[in-house]
Design a protein around this motif. Structure first.
Motif, short mmCIF file in Angstrom:
data_model
loop_
_atom_site.label_atom_id
_atom_site.label_comp_id
_atom_site.label_asym_id
_atom_site.label_seq_id
_atom_site.Cartn_x
_atom_site.Cartn_y
_atom_site.Cartn_z
N GLU A 1 20.18 70.95 55.18
CA GLU A 1 20.48 71.40 53.82
C GLU A 1 21.53 70.50 53.17
O GLU A 1 22.60 70.24 53.73
N SER A 2 21.19 70.00 51.98
CA SER A 2 22.05 69.02 51.30
C SER A 2 23.14 69.71 50.47
O SER A 2 22.93 70.79 49.91
N GLU A 3 24.30 69.06 50.40
CA GLU A 3 25.39 69.57 49.57
C GLU A 3 25.05 69.43 48.09
O GLU A 3 25.41 70.27 47.27
N THR A 4 24.37 68.34 47.74
CA THR A 4 23.96 68.10 46.36
C THR A 4 22.43 68.07 46.27
O THR A 4 21.76 67.80 47.26
N ARG A 5 21.93 68.33 45.09
CA ARG A 5 20.48 68.37 44.88
C ARG A 5 19.88 66.98 45.08
O ARG A 5 20.30 66.01 44.43
N ILE A 6 18.88 66.87 45.98
CA ILE A 6 18.22 65.60 46.25
C ILE A 6 16.83 65.61 45.61
O ILE A 6 16.03 66.51 45.86
N ILE A 7 16.55 64.61 44.78
CA ILE A 7 15.24 64.47 44.14
C ILE A 7 14.33 63.63 45.03
O ILE A 7 14.67 62.49 45.37
N LEU A 8 13.20 64.18 45.42
CA LEU A 8 12.24 63.44 46.23
C LEU A 8 11.27 62.71 45.31
O LEU A 8 10.70 63.30 44.39
N HIS B 1 9.15 58.18 48.68
CA HIS B 1 9.27 59.04 49.86
C HIS B 1 7.90 59.57 50.27
O HIS B 1 7.60 59.66 51.47
N LEU B 2 7.08 59.93 49.28
CA LEU B 2 5.74 60.42 49.57
C LEU B 2 4.88 59.32 50.20
O LEU B 2 4.15 59.57 51.17
N ILE C 1 -2.46 73.87 55.49
CA ILE C 1 -1.03 74.17 55.43
C ILE C 1 -0.26 73.32 56.43
O ILE C 1 0.89 72.94 56.19
N GLY C 2 -0.89 72.99 57.55
CA GLY C 2 -0.24 72.13 58.53
C GLY C 2 0.08 70.76 57.97
O GLY C 2 1.16 70.20 58.21
N VAL C 3 -0.85 70.21 57.20
CA VAL C 3 -0.64 68.90 56.58
C VAL C 3 0.46 69.00 55.52
O VAL C 3 1.33 68.13 55.43
N VAL C 4 0.43 70.06 54.70
CA VAL C 4 1.48 70.26 53.69
C VAL C 4 2.85 70.30 54.36
O VAL C 4 3.80 69.63 53.94
N GLN C 5 2.96 71.08 55.41
CA GLN C 5 4.24 71.23 56.12
C GLN C 5 4.73 69.89 56.66
O GLN C 5 5.92 69.54 56.54
N GLU C 6 3.84 69.13 57.27
CA GLU C 6 4.24 67.86 57.88
C GLU C 6 4.60 66.81 56.84
O GLU C 6 5.55 66.04 57.02
N ILE C 7 3.85 66.76 55.74
CA ILE C 7 4.17 65.79 54.69
C ILE C 7 5.52 66.12 54.06
O ILE C 7 6.34 65.22 53.81
N CYS C 8 5.78 67.40 53.80
CA CYS C 8 7.07 67.79 53.24
C CYS C 8 8.21 67.40 54.18
O CYS C 8 9.26 66.90 53.74
N LYS C 9 8.01 67.63 55.45
CA LYS C 9 9.04 67.26 56.42
C LYS C 9 9.31 65.76 56.40
O LYS C 9 10.47 65.32 56.36
N GLN C 10 8.24 64.97 56.39
CA GLN C 10 8.39 63.52 56.42
C GLN C 10 8.98 62.99 55.11
O GLN C 10 9.72 62.00 55.12
N CYS C 11 8.69 63.63 53.99
CA CYS C 11 9.31 63.24 52.72
C CYS C 11 10.82 63.42 52.77
O CYS C 11 11.59 62.56 52.31
N CYS C 12 11.25 64.54 53.32
CA CYS C 12 12.68 64.80 53.44
C CYS C 12 13.34 63.77 54.35
O CYS C 12 14.42 63.23 54.03
N ILE C 13 12.70 63.49 55.46
CA ILE C 13 13.27 62.51 56.40
C ILE C 13 13.34 61.13 55.75
O ILE C 13 14.31 60.39 55.92
N ASP D 1 14.35 68.70 45.66
CA ASP D 1 13.47 68.90 44.51
C ASP D 1 12.19 68.09 44.72
O ASP D 1 12.20 66.87 44.76
N PHE D 2 11.06 68.81 44.88
CA PHE D 2 9.76 68.18 45.09
C PHE D 2 8.95 68.06 43.80
O PHE D 2 7.78 67.65 43.84
N SER D 3 9.51 68.43 42.67
CA SER D 3 8.72 68.58 41.44
C SER D 3 7.97 67.31 41.05
O SER D 3 6.87 67.39 40.48
N ASN D 4 8.51 66.13 41.35
CA ASN D 4 7.85 64.89 40.96
C ASN D 4 6.62 64.56 41.81
O ASN D 4 5.77 63.77 41.40
N ILE D 5 6.55 65.16 42.99
CA ILE D 5 5.45 64.80 43.91
C ILE D 5 4.71 66.01 44.47
O ILE D 5 3.79 65.86 45.26
N LYS D 6 5.10 67.20 44.03
CA LYS D 6 4.51 68.42 44.62
C LYS D 6 3.00 68.48 44.43
O LYS D 6 2.25 68.80 45.37
#
Length: 432
Positions: free
Chosen positions: A277-284, A288-289, A258-270, A242-247
């Motif tokens: 893919e997570s078994e439970t919903r993870i709030i970012l 993380h940002l 779009i390249g920057v968006v893609q890379e930031i999203c990847k790094q937030c997840c990491i 869930d990216f809603s808090n930082i989207k």
């Protein structure tokens, strides 16, 4: 099988799972490849040119040639023929016993073996010792002529398109030569798809006006904020995050890349320890940002700082010498880049404004002539390639007389770095 973060977000050479179709880009590309014209796909780096090809064309539909600064037209054509398994020879001479060997002279010739009667312009090998005589016909094709290459490609119906990747790496002379060849290929219904990093329309028409109405151009920019939102939403479903808090922050700090968006999203997840893919919903969250922004700023900074250093590294001359090199245009351009209002830079810098601003800060303002600046700007892409700055981060539109940043990550870096500190660290070539 669970989705991996690196398959959902990020910049990579394969099709990313968060690819979204944009009506004004994808539909235009589909119409272009079916329209019979040569196709130009252009835009800043990491803005979706290659993924557009991957999305809409099967690997069996095209062959791809990676261009480099050393590539010439004949290198491209030879690569095409090799990939189509069409053999070619420069010359051939055979002498064995009583055998008489024919020779094909001059240039690069394509050998098309056929058994049958002798044709016009062909040569024959005959073997006296054999009970039967075999006649092999050699049709000669000059691979330096687009007409001859077109005839060869028309014999092979399995490939629909030829993709030229990194067209911007080619020298201006090679680009101009290919612009004339494209006119011939278009007449023979052979479709080239050219991918290049620039931001203005009609780039190749500048070299050959006869291409007007014979090429279809597909710009991959601009990206709308709503597009970025769709990409993030798609990734949320695939990874159960869930990216809603930082989207909104991610989109705003991407500066239309779009390249920057893609890379930031990847790094937030990491940063949130999400690698698949997570078994439970993870709030970012914000933490993380912050971590993701720091990582990307550092990564981009290494490359861009090195590019700045290479860009300003010119041959030094004494103050009594004249010429474009002694005017140190590369250094003063980077100085403007690191001091100018970023909003002005993002909209592009006109040649007249560059001339005015450089004169304000130049050590020899009276010697800064428009013609000298024009010569520097006209060769600025080749200058970067010579300095091994790949991809180039800036390009000059000769038609509109505008200098534009074409590395989509540079805006992000300039917004997040200490520009004054970077400028202070750069060697000043005009100092004694």
């Amino acid at each position: 099988m669970k989705n991996k973060v690196t398959d959902v977000f990020g910049v990579k050479s394969t099709l990313i799972k968060t690819y979204i179709e944009r009506e004004n880009v994808d539909r235009k590309f589909q119409d272009a490849i079916n329209g019979g014209n040569e196709v130009i796909v252009y835009g800043s780096s990491k803005q979706g040119k290659t993924t557009l090809i991957l999305k809409h064309l099967d690997e069996t539909d095209y062959i791809k040639v990676e261009c480099s600064p050393q590539t010439n037209p004949i290198d491209i054509y030879k690569s095409i023929l090799r990939q189509l398994n069409i053999g070619y020879i420069e010359s051939e001479t055979n002498h064995t016993g009583n055998q008489q060997g024919g020779k094909i002279n001059g240039g690069f010739k394509v050998k098309v073996p056929m058994i049958g009667e002798i044709g016009l312009g062909s040569e024959v090998n005959e073997t006296d010792s054999q009970s039967s005589t075999q006649k092999q016909i050699f049709f000669e094709y000059n691979l330096e002529l687009a007409q001859d290459v077109s005839e060869l490609l028309q014999k092979n119906k399995s490939i629909k398109y030829v993709v030229l990747e990194n067209f911007h790496y080619l020298s201006l002379e090679t680009q101009e030569s290919l612009a004339y060849d494209l006119r011939i290929f278009q007449d023979h219904q052979i479709i080239f798809i050219i991918l290049g990093i620039w931001r203005e329309a009609n780039r190749l028409v500048q070299f050959n006006g006869d291409l007007l109405d014979r090429i279809s151009e597909v710009p991959v920019e601009p990206w709308e904020k709503n597009d970025f939102s769709k990409v993030i939403d798609k990734g949320e479903v695939l990874l159960n995050v869930d990216f809603s808090n930082i989207k909104t922050q991610i989109i705003n700090c991407s500066y239309d890349s779009i390249g920057v968006v893609q890379e930031i999203c990847k790094q937030c997840c990491i940063a949130a320890n999400v690698h698949e893919e997570s078994e439970t919903r993870i709030i970012l969250e914000q933490e993380h940002l912050v971590k993701a922004l720091k990582i990307k700023s550092n990564e981009y900074g290494v490359r861009h700082n090195r590019n700045f250093e290479s860009f300003v590294d010119i041959s030094r001359k004494t103050s009594t010498q004249s010429g474009k090199a002694s005017l140190a245009f590369p250094y003063y351009f980077i100085q403007l880049l690191l001091t100018f209002q970023l909003d002005n830079i993002e909209s592009g810098l006109s040649r007249s404004s560059l001339l005015e601003e450089i004169r304000k800060i130049h050590h020899r303002p009276d010697d800064v002539r428009s013609s000298d600046l024009g010569a520097f700007l006209h060769n600025i892409t080749q200058y970067q390639i010579n300095k091994k700055i790949n991809p180039p981060f800036v390009d000059y539109d000769r038609g509109g007389k505008m200098l534009k940043i074409i590395d989509s990550s540079l805006y992000f870096y300039l917004r997040n770095c200490n520009r004054k500190e970077i400028l202070e660290d750069l060697p000043n070539p005009v100092e004694e």
